[in-house]
Design an enzyme around this catalytic site. Structure first.
Site, PDB file in Angstrom:
ATOM      1  N   HIS A 120       0.885  -1.169   0.000  1.00  0.00           N
ATOM      2  CA  HIS A 120       0.000   0.000   0.000  1.00  0.00           C
ATOM      3  C   HIS A 120       0.924   1.220   0.000  1.00  0.00           C
ATOM      4  CE1 HIS A 120      -2.353  -2.984   2.357  1.00  0.00           C
ATOM      5  NE2 HIS A 120      -3.417  -2.416   1.879  1.00  0.00           N
ATOM      6  N   ASP A 165       2.412   1.918   3.309  1.00  0.00           N
ATOM      7  CA  ASP A 165       3.366   0.927   3.848  1.00  0.00           C
ATOM      8  C   ASP A 165       4.789   1.314   3.491  1.00  0.00           C
ATOM      9  OD1 ASP A 165       1.111  -0.651   4.316  1.00  0.00           O
ATOM     10  OD2 ASP A 165       1.431  -1.860   2.516  1.00  0.00           O
ATOM     11  N   GLU A 210     -10.656  -7.237  -4.383  1.00  0.00           N
ATOM     12  CA  GLU A 210     -10.414  -8.269  -3.363  1.00  0.00           C
ATOM     13  C   GLU A 210     -11.657  -8.331  -2.472  1.00  0.00           C
ATOM     14  OE1 GLU A 210      -6.626  -8.002  -1.297  1.00  0.00           O
ATOM     15  OE2 GLU A 210      -7.581  -8.798   0.508  1.00  0.00           O
ATOM     16  N   HIS A 240     -10.998 -14.203   3.671  1.00  0.00           N
ATOM     17  CA  HIS A 240     -12.187 -13.418   3.326  1.00  0.00           C
ATOM     18  C   HIS A 240     -13.300 -14.339   2.833  1.00  0.00           C
ATOM     19  CE1 HIS A 240      -9.647  -9.523   2.493  1.00  0.00           C
ATOM     20  NE2 HIS A 240      -9.431 -10.054   3.688  1.00  0.00           N
ATOM     21  N   ASP A 261     -10.816 -11.518  10.491  1.00  0.00           N
ATOM     22  CA  ASP A 261      -9.746 -11.825   9.552  1.00  0.00           C
ATOM     23  C   ASP A 261      -8.461 -12.043  10.348  1.00  0.00           C
ATOM     24  OD1 ASP A 261      -8.767 -12.012   6.989  1.00  0.00           O
ATOM     25  OD2 ASP A 261      -8.674  -9.856   6.622  1.00  0.00           O
ATOM     26  N   ASP A 272      -0.703 -12.498   2.449  1.00  0.00           N
ATOM     27  CA  ASP A 272      -1.353 -11.461   3.252  1.00  0.00           C
ATOM     28  C   ASP A 272      -1.599 -12.096   4.620  1.00  0.00           C
ATOM     29  OD1 ASP A 272      -2.662  -9.339   4.245  1.00  0.00           O
ATOM     30  OD2 ASP A 272      -4.215  -9.227   2.705  1.00  0.00           O
TER      31      ASP A 272
END
Ligand code: XLS
Ligand code: NI
Ligand code: NI
Length: 437
Positions: free
Chosen positions: A99, A102, A230, A269, A305, A336
């Site tokens: 990102h 980040d 996503e 997810h 999550d 992730d």
């Protein structure tokens, strides 16, 4: 060196007990005509691996991700680049995902943030050239800053929408600069808390519009890769619009975005949406939209999550079964995933990736065996064989009318039972393949 005690991780095979060796991930091993490395383009997620220190609602960081310098500075941003590339090289990871926030600390003024992004991307680019490591995808964080409390594309406030647009534009610029294969939209706060204050149709139109603007801009600056949605059903919002693959695909088709977008499916997810990981992969694949994977796993007892490193070989096997059947991914396998909070050492970061890479390698080996074994595919083909000829074939070709089918049924009287689904037998085949050598 940031990880002086960690060597380049070798492949030592299933009998090795060396914690810093792969047991199953053997990059050059050929499976169904391709090397493991080709089947499994692994990626490191900048945020979990280089930024997150384990802070949760009840306590602060347990892991030290300062890499020896003051956090929140450009010096720290660069130390993360150095540490990240050393980390990826030692594991043989070819890709990374990020990102905007980040890779640099966000400044108060977006012009300054963008300047920092230019500076850090120059630095990253140098490292990429030195090492051959590549960018899988980039994205903009449009959920952490308080301004995005009501979403980005779905915000009620036009000024915030513009700010989101500026972030998307810059993140696309950097993705193109780094040669990224994809650009992700994860709708972090694109959803609602209550319908009492929300115009769903209005918000969805605005999200689609932001995506369309991104596609137009991306293509205009030479981005040839895939845009990804996503999906995630909830968290942080009570309800998120990109609920699952089926919902996101319907949305993309409705707004005419389906040619430019594919799915980035995250295991955790899918399970939050009440599906298996395999389900969302299959739904994406049959719609020609299986693009990339966020490789992690959830906890079936928890409702959020948890982003754990993949450990469950049944899940990785069925994932790889879907990926092999789909002919591979256009994207890759982005971990992730984060270490559990009490696994706070730098060595734990390596253990986590070894676990995840081995779990997917083993899944690949076993999925190929299931396909080569042929019993499951054979069973499925046979299960639908009544459509191969006669009235079944006519149904499939679309030639049969409702009257004709009704006449056929009346003449027949009543059909026989449709044949056993044989689920337990098929599950025993999976175990047979998984646990025989
Ligand atoms: C959060 C998401 C996020 C995306 C990128 O649940 O998985 O990390 O992958 O924004
Ligand atoms: Ni994700
Ligand atoms: Ni997630």
């Amino acid at each position: 060196m940031y990880f002086p005690n960690i060597p380049v991780i070798p492949y030592e095979g299933p009998n090795s007990t060396n914690p810093l060796a792969f047991k199953f991930y053997n990059p050059d091993q050929v499976i169904m005509g391709k090397t493991m490395k080709e089947h499994l383009p692994f990626a490191m997620a900048w945020w979990h691996n280089l930024c997150a220190g384990g802070t949760d609602m009840f306590g602060r960081d347990t892991a030290d991700k300062s890499f020896g310098v003051e956090k929140g500075t450009m010096e720290h941003a660069k130390a993360k680049v150095d540490a990240g590339f050393e980390f990826m090289q030692k594991l043989g990871i070819e890709y990374f995902c990020w990102h905007d926030v980040d890779i640099v600390p966000e400044a108060d003024d977006i012009k300054e943030t963008n300047r920092r992004l230019d500076e850090i991307s120059d630095y990253i680019l140098e490292k990429m050239k030195e090492t051959g490591i590549k960018c899988l995808w980039g994205t903009a964080n449009m959920f952490s800053n308080p301004r995005f409390m009501n979403g980005a594309g779905s915000t009620n406030f036009a000024d915030v929408y513009c700010f989101a647009a500026a972030q998307v534009k810059k993140a696309l610029d950097i993705t193109v600069k780094l040669g990224g294969k994809g650009y992700v939209f994860w709708g972090g706060r694109e959803g609602y808390e209550t319908l009492l204050n929300t115009d769903v149709k209005f918000e969805q139109e605005n999200i689609a519009n932001l995506m369309r603007l991104a596609v137009n801009y991306g293509r205009s600056i030479g981005f040839k890769g895939d845009f990804y949605i996503e999906p995630k059903p909830k968290e942080p919002m009570k309800h998120q619009y990109d609920f699952d693959a089926a919902t996101a695909i319907g949305f993309l088709r409705y707004y005419g975005l389906d040619k430019d977008f594919k799915m980035n499916i995250e295991a955790n997810h899918a399970t939050l949406a009440g599906h298996t990981f395999q389900h969302d992969l299959r739904i994406s694949a049959i719609n020609g939209m299986l693009g990339s994977i966020d490789a992690n796993q959830g906890d079936y007892l928890l409702g959020w999550d948890t982003d754990e490193f993949p450990f469950n070989v049944y899940e990785t096997t069925m994932c790889m079964y879907e990926v092999l059947k789909a002919g591979g991914l256009t994207g890759g396998f982005n971990f992730d995933a984060k270490n559990r909070r009490p696994s706070y050492t730098h060595e734990d970061m390596f253990h986590a990736f070894i676990l995840g890479m081995d779990a997917f390698a083993l899944g690949l080996i076993k999925a190929a065996k299931i396909i080569e074994d042929g019993r499951i595919d054979g069973f499925i083909a046979d299960r639908y064989s009544s459509y191969n000829s006669g009235i079944g074939a006519k149904i499939r070709s679309g030639e049969a009318t409702l009257e004709e089918l009704a006449a056929y049924a009346e003449e027949m009287g009543a059909p026989e039972l449709p044949g056993s689904g044989r689920q337990e037998y098929l599950e025993s085949i999976v175990n047979n393949v998984l646990f025989s050598c």
